[in-house]
Design a protein around this motif. Sequence first.
Motif, PDB file in Angstrom:
ATOM      1  N   LEU A 161      -3.595   2.415   0.263  1.00 45.99           N
ATOM      2  CA  LEU A 161      -4.463   3.194   1.139  1.00 45.99           C
ATOM      3  C   LEU A 161      -4.821   4.477   0.399  1.00 45.99           C
ATOM      4  CD1 LEU A 161      -5.648   3.686   4.041  1.00 45.99           C
ATOM      5  CD2 LEU A 161      -3.556   4.980   4.462  1.00 45.99           C
ATOM      6  N   ILE A 162      -6.104   4.817   0.335  1.00 41.40           N
ATOM      7  CA  ILE A 162      -6.585   6.025  -0.333  1.00 41.40           C
ATOM      8  C   ILE A 162      -7.169   6.943   0.735  1.00 41.40           C
ATOM      9  CG2 ILE A 162      -8.141   6.964  -2.076  1.00 41.40           C
ATOM     10  CD1 ILE A 162      -8.243   4.036  -3.223  1.00 41.40           C
ATOM     11  N   LEU A 163      -6.685   8.180   0.782  1.00 41.78           N
ATOM     12  CA  LEU A 163      -7.144   9.165   1.758  1.00 41.78           C
ATOM     13  C   LEU A 163      -7.771  10.343   1.034  1.00 41.78           C
ATOM     14  CD1 LEU A 163      -7.292  10.621   4.523  1.00 41.78           C
ATOM     15  CD2 LEU A 163      -4.948  11.395   4.093  1.00 41.78           C
ATOM     16  N   ASP A 164      -8.996  10.682   1.413  1.00 42.69           N
ATOM     17  CA  ASP A 164      -9.656  11.894   0.923  1.00 42.69           C
ATOM     18  C   ASP A 164      -9.231  13.011   1.875  1.00 42.69           C
ATOM     19  OD1 ASP A 164     -11.359  14.027   0.398  1.00 42.69           O
ATOM     20  OD2 ASP A 164     -13.102  12.763   0.070  1.00 42.69           O
ATOM     21  N   THR A 165      -8.353  13.903   1.418  1.00 49.48           N
ATOM     22  CA  THR A 165      -7.790  14.926   2.296  1.00 49.48           C
ATOM     23  C   THR A 165      -8.783  16.024   2.638  1.00 49.48           C
ATOM     24  OG1 THR A 165      -6.894  16.180   0.439  1.00 49.48           O
ATOM     25  CG2 THR A 165      -5.461  14.523   1.442  1.00 49.48           C
ATOM     26  N   VAL A 166      -9.928  16.083   1.963  1.00 55.36           N
ATOM     27  CA  VAL A 166     -10.930  17.096   2.265  1.00 55.36           C
ATOM     28  C   VAL A 166     -11.859  16.619   3.384  1.00 55.36           C
ATOM     29  CG1 VAL A 166     -12.879  18.406   1.353  1.00 55.36           C
ATOM     30  CG2 VAL A 166     -10.818  18.108  -0.028  1.00 55.36           C
ATOM     31  N   SER A 167     -12.408  15.417   3.251  1.00 59.64           N
ATOM     32  CA  SER A 167     -13.387  14.933   4.236  1.00 59.64           C
ATOM     33  C   SER A 167     -12.824  13.909   5.213  1.00 59.64           C
ATOM     34  CB  SER A 167     -14.598  14.343   3.521  1.00 59.64           C
ATOM     35  OG  SER A 167     -14.191  13.231   2.745  1.00 59.64           O
ATOM     36  N   GLY A 168     -11.597  13.421   4.987  1.00 62.72           N
ATOM     37  CA  GLY A 168     -10.966  12.491   5.920  1.00 62.72           C
ATOM     38  C   GLY A 168     -11.386  11.041   5.783  1.00 62.72           C
ATOM     39  N   HIS A 169     -12.083  10.674   4.703  1.00 59.81           N
ATOM     40  CA  HIS A 169     -12.475   9.276   4.509  1.00 59.81           C
ATOM     41  C   HIS A 169     -11.261   8.459   4.065  1.00 59.81           C
ATOM     42  CE1 HIS A 169     -16.780   9.899   4.986  1.00 59.81           C
ATOM     43  NE2 HIS A 169     -16.631  11.021   4.295  1.00 59.81           N
ATOM     44  N   LEU A 170     -11.236   7.175   4.465  1.00 54.32           N
ATOM     45  CA  LEU A 170     -10.155   6.260   4.119  1.00 54.32           C
ATOM     46  C   LEU A 170     -10.709   5.003   3.466  1.00 54.32           C
ATOM     47  CD1 LEU A 170      -8.133   6.322   7.452  1.00 54.32           C
ATOM     48  CD2 LEU A 170      -7.323   7.155   5.253  1.00 54.32           C
ATOM     49  N   TRP A 171      -9.988   4.512   2.438  1.00 58.01           N
ATOM     50  CA  TRP A 171     -10.329   3.253   1.786  1.00 58.01           C
ATOM     51  C   TRP A 171      -9.047   2.460   1.591  1.00 58.01           C
ATOM     52  CZ3 TRP A 171     -11.848   8.022   0.001  1.00 58.01           C
ATOM     53  CH2 TRP A 171     -13.217   8.294  -0.002  1.00 58.01           C
ATOM     54  N   ILE A 172      -9.182   1.140   1.501  1.00 50.12           N
ATOM     55  CA  ILE A 172      -8.072   0.299   1.081  1.00 50.12           C
ATOM     56  C   ILE A 172      -8.483  -0.375  -0.215  1.00 50.12           C
ATOM     57  CG2 ILE A 172      -6.706  -1.762   1.577  1.00 50.12           C
ATOM     58  CD1 ILE A 172      -6.715  -0.992   4.477  1.00 50.12           C
ATOM     59  N   TRP A 173      -7.633  -0.218  -1.230  1.00 53.39           N
ATOM     60  CA  TRP A 173      -7.849  -0.844  -2.532  1.00 53.39           C
ATOM     61  C   TRP A 173      -6.994  -2.094  -2.581  1.00 53.39           C
ATOM     62  CZ3 TRP A 173      -4.289  -1.820  -6.449  1.00 53.39           C
ATOM     63  CH2 TRP A 173      -4.835  -2.198  -7.676  1.00 53.39           C
ATOM     64  N   VAL A 174      -7.589  -3.230  -2.966  1.00 57.77           N
ATOM     65  CA  VAL A 174      -6.884  -4.512  -3.013  1.00 57.77           C
ATOM     66  C   VAL A 174      -7.166  -5.186  -4.352  1.00 57.77           C
ATOM     67  CG1 VAL A 174      -6.619  -6.779  -1.928  1.00 57.77           C
ATOM     68  CG2 VAL A 174      -7.185  -4.796  -0.524  1.00 57.77           C
ATOM     69  N   GLU A 175      -6.118  -5.707  -4.962  1.00 53.90           N
ATOM     70  CA  GLU A 175      -6.279  -6.521  -6.172  1.00 53.90           C
ATOM     71  C   GLU A 175      -5.434  -7.771  -6.008  1.00 53.90           C
ATOM     72  OE1 GLU A 175      -5.295  -6.403 -10.891  1.00 53.90           O
ATOM     73  OE2 GLU A 175      -6.146  -4.628  -9.974  1.00 53.90           O
ATOM     74  N   THR A 176      -6.055  -8.922  -6.244  1.00 50.68           N
ATOM     75  CA  THR A 176      -5.382 -10.202  -6.108  1.00 50.68           C
ATOM     76  C   THR A 176      -5.541 -10.988  -7.401  1.00 50.68           C
ATOM     77  OG1 THR A 176      -6.019 -10.193  -3.780  1.00 50.68           O
ATOM     78  CG2 THR A 176      -5.239 -12.263  -4.665  1.00 50.68           C
ATOM     79  N   PRO A 177      -4.451 -11.499  -7.960  1.00 49.79           N
ATOM     80  CA  PRO A 177      -4.563 -12.286  -9.193  1.00 49.79           C
ATOM     81  C   PRO A 177      -5.098 -13.683  -8.916  1.00 49.79           C
ATOM     82  CG  PRO A 177      -2.302 -12.289  -8.452  1.00 49.79           C
ATOM     83  CD  PRO A 177      -3.062 -11.381  -7.514  1.00 49.79           C
ATOM     84  N   ALA A 178      -5.666 -14.303  -9.930  1.00 46.80           N
ATOM     85  CA  ALA A 178      -6.074 -15.704  -9.816  1.00 46.80           C
ATOM     86  C   ALA A 178      -4.799 -16.550  -9.853  1.00 46.80           C
ATOM     87  CB  ALA A 178      -6.997 -16.082 -10.957  1.00 46.80           C
ATOM     88  N   VAL A 179      -4.666 -17.456  -8.900  1.00 46.26           N
ATOM     89  CA  VAL A 179      -3.486 -18.317  -8.827  1.00 46.26           C
ATOM     90  C   VAL A 179      -3.956 -19.754  -8.671  1.00 46.26           C
ATOM     91  CG1 VAL A 179      -1.390 -18.867  -7.537  1.00 46.26           C
ATOM     92  CG2 VAL A 179      -2.127 -16.491  -7.744  1.00 46.26           C
ATOM     93  N   ASN A 180      -3.546 -20.584  -9.622  1.00 48.39           N
ATOM     94  CA  ASN A 180      -3.953 -21.990  -9.637  1.00 48.39           C
ATOM     95  C   ASN A 180      -5.474 -22.096  -9.533  1.00 48.39           C
ATOM     96  OD1 ASN A 180      -1.265 -22.776  -9.878  1.00 48.39           O
ATOM     97  ND2 ASN A 180      -0.999 -22.783  -7.671  1.00 48.39           N
ATOM     98  N   ASP A 181      -5.994 -22.712  -8.464  1.00 45.27           N
ATOM     99  CA  ASP A 181      -7.443 -22.877  -8.338  1.00 45.27           C
ATOM    100  C   ASP A 181      -8.078 -21.797  -7.457  1.00 45.27           C
ATOM    101  OD1 ASP A 181      -6.266 -23.764  -6.023  1.00 45.27           O
ATOM    102  OD2 ASP A 181      -7.638 -25.446  -5.743  1.00 45.27           O
ATOM    103  N   LYS A 182      -7.300 -20.804  -7.025  1.00 43.43           N
ATOM    104  CA  LYS A 182      -7.804 -19.724  -6.185  1.00 43.43           C
ATOM    105  C   LYS A 182      -8.201 -18.529  -7.059  1.00 43.43           C
ATOM    106  CE  LYS A 182      -6.531 -16.976  -2.187  1.00 43.43           C
ATOM    107  NZ  LYS A 182      -5.440 -16.602  -1.261  1.00 43.43           N
ATOM    108  N   GLU A 183      -9.445 -18.045  -6.890  1.00 37.62           N
ATOM    109  CA  GLU A 183      -9.928 -16.921  -7.690  1.00 37.62           C
ATOM    110  C   GLU A 183      -9.227 -15.625  -7.306  1.00 37.62           C
ATOM    111  OE1 GLU A 183     -14.121 -16.536  -7.201  1.00 37.62           O
ATOM    112  OE2 GLU A 183     -14.563 -18.264  -8.456  1.00 37.62           O
TER     113      GLU A 183
END
Length: 102
Positions: free
Chosen positions: A49-71
């Motif tokens: 979870l990424i929080l901009d403490t000045v303006s209050g915006h929120l983001w979620i950063w996600v990274e998923t590896p390729a596993v077998n036949d799933k990208e």
Amino acid sequence: MNRTSYYRSAWLLSALFACLIFSTGVVAESRYQVVPLHPGYEFGTEKALILDTVSGHLWIWVETPAVNDKEGGRYVIYQGQLAPGREMGDIIEEQHWPATKR
């Protein structure tokens, strides 16, 4: 997740945050706060979870590896902007939905 993938993920996450911080033109001390999130039950998924403490915006950063036949993939999901309350315990936004019948 093997060691190389882990270090690559950590480096890419660091680069993302550096871009966010330095893109303002002025380095603001502790403007962006990052909280690691539980990856759930997906193999090798990294979330933060990424929080901009000045303006209050929120983001979620996600990274998923390729596993077998799933990208695999990497993306940032905008979650919205926090709104201040007037006092402790204020409900800022409320949503309701009907109960499901069983």
